[in-house]
Design an enzyme around this catalytic site. Structure first.
Site, mmCIF file in Angstrom:
data_model
loop_
_atom_site.group_PDB
_atom_site.id
_atom_site.type_symbol
_atom_site.label_atom_id
_atom_site.label_comp_id
_atom_site.label_asym_id
_atom_site.label_seq_id
_atom_site.Cartn_x
_atom_site.Cartn_y
_atom_site.Cartn_z
ATOM 1 N N CYS A 224 -38.778 -4.755 -47.048
ATOM 2 C CA CYS A 224 -38.235 -3.510 -47.590
ATOM 3 C C CYS A 224 -37.312 -2.790 -46.600
ATOM 4 C CB CYS A 224 -39.330 -2.553 -48.043
ATOM 5 S SG CYS A 224 -40.407 -3.192 -49.328
ATOM 6 N N ARG B 172 -36.325 -3.256 -52.083
ATOM 7 C CA ARG B 172 -37.760 -3.534 -52.148
ATOM 8 C C ARG B 172 -38.092 -5.016 -52.150
ATOM 9 N NH1 ARG B 172 -41.703 -3.070 -57.228
ATOM 10 N NH2 ARG B 172 -43.713 -3.001 -56.164
ATOM 11 N N LEU B 173 -39.068 -5.359 -51.307
ATOM 12 C CA LEU B 173 -39.757 -6.636 -51.384
ATOM 13 C C LEU B 173 -41.087 -6.356 -52.054
ATOM 14 C CD1 LEU B 173 -39.977 -9.670 -50.595
ATOM 15 C CD2 LEU B 173 -41.059 -8.903 -48.470
ATOM 16 N N ASN C 132 -40.983 2.129 -46.499
ATOM 17 C CA ASN C 132 -40.993 0.746 -46.034
ATOM 18 C C ASN C 132 -42.328 0.528 -45.338
ATOM 19 O OD1 ASN C 132 -40.493 -1.773 -44.848
ATOM 20 N ND2 ASN C 132 -39.411 -0.864 -43.124
ATOM 21 N N GLY C 133 -43.133 -0.404 -45.844
ATOM 22 C CA GLY C 133 -44.403 -0.670 -45.199
ATOM 23 C C GLY C 133 -45.557 -0.705 -46.165
ATOM 24 N N GLU C 134 -46.739 -0.413 -45.648
ATOM 25 C CA GLU C 134 -47.950 -0.456 -46.467
ATOM 26 C C GLU C 134 -48.917 0.622 -45.997
ATOM 27 O OE1 GLU C 134 -51.547 -3.596 -47.654
ATOM 28 O OE2 GLU C 134 -49.750 -4.300 -46.602
ATOM 29 N N ASP D 100 -49.144 1.835 -53.497
ATOM 30 C CA ASP D 100 -49.632 2.578 -52.334
ATOM 31 C C ASP D 100 -48.703 3.732 -51.981
ATOM 32 O OD1 ASP D 100 -47.712 0.659 -51.632
ATOM 33 O OD2 ASP D 100 -48.433 0.518 -49.570
#
Length: 214
Positions: free
Chosen positions: A2, A50-51, A75-77, A100
């Site tokens: 992302c 986005r991935l 970007n991230g989790e 999330d």
């Protein structure tokens, strides 16, 4: 992986240019081949490549609250989003997805800036609060996800990679001599510096607040 980008207009005579946002976003296509999204109003423009990992069908970004006054690109989790979601549902918040990233929106609504201390994850995100014209940029404690920012005239510009910022015509491209020296000595540029003099990297575990004046 992302990638996120954005432009904040910081005076009443400045407006974000959607075409510049698209050019910035395009530089990050390799970070997010699955989807892209944008939000633009009179003060801010947010973009996302986005991935898809969590909530493949309904996890598009930017993510917003019920009335559209808060917008987030991330970007991230967020590792503890399920616990946050459960808590926020008990406070009466309504979720539109299983993403999330949406937990950030409602956590900010519920706790204000204190929500930053409740997040566990690897992330770099931008949150726009239209009600008070406030932009929040934040980065995870370990600095896993990058986030660069710079002043371009009367606008604040940010992105996941330096080349996204360089797609904005107002960014100064002058090399920073000290950063170049660090790179030649250590083979990297220490945070918060960047190889260009006008660009900075947000420190791990830090946040930046900027206002878009009326």
């Amino acid at each position: 992986m992302c990638g996120i980008v954005g432009i904040l207009a910081q005076n009443q005579n400045t407006f974000p240019d959607p075409s510049i946002l698209e050019a910035m976003k395009e530089t990050l296509a390799h970070r997010g081949p699955d989807d892209d999204g944008s939000f633009v109003d009179e003060k801010v423009a947010l973009g996302m490549r986005r991935l898809s990992i969590i909530d493949l069908e309904a996890g598009q970004q930017p993510v917003t609250n019920e009335d559209g006054s808060i917008q987030v690109v991330c970007n991230g989790e967020i590792y503890n989003y399920q616990e946050l979601t459960k808590d926020l549902l008990q406070h009466g918040h309504r979720f539109q997805s299983r993403s999330d990233t949406e937990s950030l929106v409602h956590a900010y609504e519920q706790w204000g800036l204190d929500f930053l201390s409740k997040i566990n994850g690897m992330f770099a995100f931008a949150l726009w609060d239209a009600r008070c014209r406030r932009l929040i940029l934040a980065r995870d404690q370990a600095g896993i996800k990058p986030l660069y920012y710079a002043q371009a005239g009367s606008s604040l510009v940010f992105g996941s990679e330096i080349k996204a910022l360089l797609a904005h015509p107002g960014i100064d491209r002058e090399l920073d001599a000290e950063s170049l020296s660090h790179y030649l000595s250590f083979e990297y540029v220490p945070t918060p510096h960047a190889i260009f003099s006008g660009i900075r990297k947000l420190k791990p575990g830090h946040y930046l607040i900027a206002e878009g004046r009326s």
